[in-house]
Design a protein around this motif. Structure first.
Motif, short mmCIF file in Angstrom:
data_model
loop_
_atom_site.label_atom_id
_atom_site.label_comp_id
_atom_site.label_asym_id
_atom_site.label_seq_id
_atom_site.Cartn_x
_atom_site.Cartn_y
_atom_site.Cartn_z
N GLU A 3 6.49 7.87 27.72
CA GLU A 3 7.12 7.82 29.03
C GLU A 3 7.84 6.51 29.24
OE1 GLU A 3 5.28 9.12 32.47
OE2 GLU A 3 4.65 11.02 31.63
N SER A 4 9.05 6.60 29.85
CA SER A 4 9.84 5.41 30.13
C SER A 4 9.38 4.77 31.44
CB SER A 4 11.33 5.78 30.23
OG SER A 4 12.10 4.68 30.62
N ALA A 5 9.25 3.44 31.45
CA ALA A 5 8.85 2.74 32.66
C ALA A 5 9.95 2.85 33.71
CB ALA A 5 8.58 1.27 32.33
N ARG A 6 9.56 2.89 34.97
CA ARG A 6 10.53 2.93 36.05
C ARG A 6 11.09 1.53 36.28
NH1 ARG A 6 10.02 7.29 34.62
NH2 ARG A 6 9.28 9.12 35.74
N VAL A 7 12.40 1.41 36.35
CA VAL A 7 13.04 0.12 36.51
C VAL A 7 14.11 0.20 37.59
CG1 VAL A 7 12.60 -0.65 34.15
CG2 VAL A 7 14.68 0.64 34.66
N LYS A 8 14.57 -0.97 38.04
CA LYS A 8 15.68 -1.02 38.99
C LYS A 8 16.96 -1.27 38.21
CE LYS A 8 17.48 -3.09 43.21
NZ LYS A 8 17.29 -4.06 44.31
N VAL A 9 17.93 -0.36 38.38
CA VAL A 9 19.17 -0.41 37.62
C VAL A 9 20.36 -0.46 38.57
CG1 VAL A 9 20.55 0.69 35.82
CG2 VAL A 9 18.07 1.02 35.84
N ALA A 10 21.31 -1.32 38.26
CA ALA A 10 22.58 -1.37 39.00
C ALA A 10 23.67 -0.82 38.10
CB ALA A 10 22.91 -2.80 39.42
N ALA A 28 15.73 10.65 37.38
CA ALA A 28 14.61 10.29 36.51
C ALA A 28 13.59 9.40 37.22
CB ALA A 28 15.12 9.59 35.25
N GLY A 29 13.84 9.06 38.48
CA GLY A 29 12.88 8.30 39.26
C GLY A 29 13.09 6.80 39.29
N HIS A 30 14.21 6.34 38.73
CA HIS A 30 14.48 4.89 38.75
C HIS A 30 15.09 4.49 40.09
CE1 HIS A 30 13.65 4.57 34.47
NE2 HIS A 30 14.40 5.63 34.27
N ALA A 31 14.91 3.24 40.47
CA ALA A 31 15.57 2.70 41.66
C ALA A 31 16.99 2.29 41.25
CB ALA A 31 14.79 1.50 42.18
N VAL A 32 17.99 2.87 41.87
CA VAL A 32 19.36 2.63 41.44
C VAL A 32 20.23 2.17 42.61
CG1 VAL A 32 19.33 4.21 39.48
CG2 VAL A 32 19.92 5.09 41.74
N GLU A 53 25.70 -7.64 45.85
CA GLU A 53 24.72 -6.83 46.56
C GLU A 53 24.11 -5.78 45.62
OE1 GLU A 53 24.58 -3.54 50.21
OE2 GLU A 53 26.31 -4.88 50.01
N ALA A 54 24.94 -5.18 44.77
CA ALA A 54 24.45 -4.12 43.89
C ALA A 54 23.44 -4.64 42.87
CB ALA A 54 25.63 -3.47 43.16
N VAL A 55 23.67 -5.83 42.32
CA VAL A 55 22.82 -6.33 41.24
C VAL A 55 21.62 -7.13 41.72
CG1 VAL A 55 24.79 -6.37 39.67
CG2 VAL A 55 24.12 -8.47 40.86
N GLU A 56 21.52 -7.35 43.02
CA GLU A 56 20.40 -8.13 43.55
C GLU A 56 19.07 -7.48 43.15
OE1 GLU A 56 18.26 -11.04 45.21
OE2 GLU A 56 20.45 -11.03 45.09
N GLY A 57 18.27 -8.21 42.40
CA GLY A 57 16.96 -7.72 42.00
C GLY A 57 16.97 -6.72 40.86
N ALA A 58 18.13 -6.42 40.28
CA ALA A 58 18.20 -5.42 39.21
C ALA A 58 17.60 -5.97 37.92
CB ALA A 58 19.64 -5.01 38.97
N GLU A 59 16.86 -5.12 37.22
CA GLU A 59 16.33 -5.48 35.90
C GLU A 59 17.34 -5.16 34.80
OE1 GLU A 59 11.98 -4.12 35.67
OE2 GLU A 59 12.76 -3.17 37.49
N ILE A 60 18.13 -4.12 35.02
CA ILE A 60 19.17 -3.71 34.07
C ILE A 60 20.45 -3.49 34.85
CG2 ILE A 60 19.91 -1.94 32.42
CD1 ILE A 60 16.98 -1.39 31.81
N VAL A 61 21.56 -4.00 34.31
CA VAL A 61 22.88 -3.78 34.91
C VAL A 61 23.73 -3.02 33.90
CG1 VAL A 61 24.96 -4.87 35.84
CG2 VAL A 61 22.71 -5.89 36.29
N ALA A 62 24.23 -1.86 34.30
CA ALA A 62 25.07 -1.03 33.43
C ALA A 62 26.51 -1.12 33.89
CB ALA A 62 24.60 0.43 33.47
N LEU A 63 27.39 -1.53 32.98
CA LEU A 63 28.81 -1.70 33.31
C LEU A 63 29.56 -0.44 32.90
CD1 LEU A 63 29.22 -5.32 31.91
CD2 LEU A 63 28.43 -4.59 34.17
N ALA A 64 30.19 0.22 33.88
CA ALA A 64 30.87 1.48 33.63
C ALA A 64 32.31 1.41 34.14
CB ALA A 64 30.13 2.64 34.29
N VAL A 65 32.95 0.29 33.84
CA VAL A 65 34.35 0.11 34.23
C VAL A 65 35.22 0.16 32.98
CG1 VAL A 65 33.72 -1.27 36.24
CG2 VAL A 65 34.20 -2.41 34.08
#
Length: 329
Positions: A3-10, A28-32, A53-65
């Motif tokens: 099982e994957s751990a729940r994380v905060k993702v931006a 999948a239950g992650h905080a996004v 604001e989006a990345v505040e407190g994020a554990e992982i940041v995904a760049l989709a630009v």
């Protein structure tokens, strides 16, 4: 165990891929959280009003630009890192850009310490957040770049666990290996589809007669021109090499059409192509469980294999390889 751990993702950039990623992670239950430069998209997605604001407190940041927009986003993230933002508190960055070498270089230039380049082999001919689909990545191959001596293995496995939990097949590869491969199976096909689709210009009879082979051969030509140009131009060296090989191949077909028996002359190359296409995709072989190591993972990717799950302790991966000698039919 798997099982994957729940994380905060931006997720920065909420077009088709970024929007689908935002929805899949939420499912999948992650905080996004998300951000997009377009205010209409932000409102539609319920996104943040700024990258900060989006990345505040994020554990992982995904760049989709798109690739041309990455320098500005990475510059902003680097600035925030200097102010104890995401880079400063150790957030892990990944991306979904279709070319990996230039992104790797940009991340290094901007001092991004934790970075795992990625590219999900998924998409549609439609674009924008309205087309986003939380099931877009189910069953897709998702390349994650693993650079020996550079990529932190624990970071790579963390992103891999996130992707496999969305149903993706994670393929380990270096950025250079990825760029050479996608030039042949993604970037040049876009250019070939555009060349065929242009036969419709000023030819209404051809447009009326177009059927299955035209539809299947030109689907990606409907992709927004700027996106196709960005991915091909961003991978120009590899695309030029593959495009030249395809042109050489077509030149041989052109010569064969001028031979006394063009039908017989064409058959060998067409048969070879047909055999290769019918054998794709290869059936997966048996699942295996193995310790996670850099060289072992890269060997898996070079064999056409993939990771299906990552253990919670990041020490073990479940993998599959193509079954040799058999096709999918």
């Amino acid at each position: 165990m798997w099982e994957s751990a729940r994380v905060k993702v931006a997720v920065i950039g909420l077009g088709l891929i970024g929007g689908s990623l935002l929805k899949a992670l939420a499912a999948a239950g992650h905080a996004v959280t998300g951000y997009d430069t377009d205010p209409v998209t932000r409102e539609l997605a319920g996104a943040a009003d700024s990258i900060a604001e989006a990345v505040e407190g994020a554990e992982i940041v995904a760049l989709a630009v798109p690739l041309p927009g990455l320098p500005g986003v990475l510059g902003e993230l680097a600035r925030l890192g200097d102010e104890a933002g995401p880079a400063g508190h150790g957030a892990l960055l990944t991306d979904v850009t279709s070319v990996k070498g230039p992104v790797r270089e940009l991340a290094a230039e901007h001092g991004i310490r934790r970075f795992v380049g990625g590219h999900p082999m998924a998409g549609k001919e439609t674009s924008g957040f309205a087309a986003a689909d939380p099931e877009l990545f189910d069953g897709c191959a998702w390349v994650l770049c693993l650079e020996p001596g550079e990529t932190d293995l624990a970071d790579w496995l963390t992103v891999a666990a996130l992707c496999t939990a969305m149903g993706a097949r994670v393929v380990p590869a270096t950025a250079a290996e990825h760029d050479r491969a996608v030039a042949g199976i993604s970037h040049v096909p876009h250019l070939a589809a555009a060349a065929i689709a242009r036969r419709l210009v000023g030819n209404p009879l051809a447009a009326t007669l177009g059927a299955g082979s035209f539809r299947d051969g030109t689907r990606v030509a409907a992709t927004r021109a700027e996106l196709t140009a960005a991915m091909c131009g961003g991978n120009a060296a590899a695309v030029r090499e593959v495009l030249a090989a395809v042109i050489d191949d077509l030149q041989l077909r052109l010569a064969e059409l001028g031979e006394p028996d063009p039908v017989g002359a064409l058959v060998p190359a067409l048969r070879e192509a047909g055999d290769a296409r019918r054998a794709w995709p290869a059936r997966p072989g048996p699942a295996t469980v193995a310790p996670a190591g850099v060289e072992e993972l890269l060997a898996l990717g070079r064999d056409g294999g993939w990771v299906t799950a990552v253990a919670e302790d990041l020490g073990t991966v479940a993998t599959m390889r193509p079954e040799s000698g058999r096709n999918s039919s």
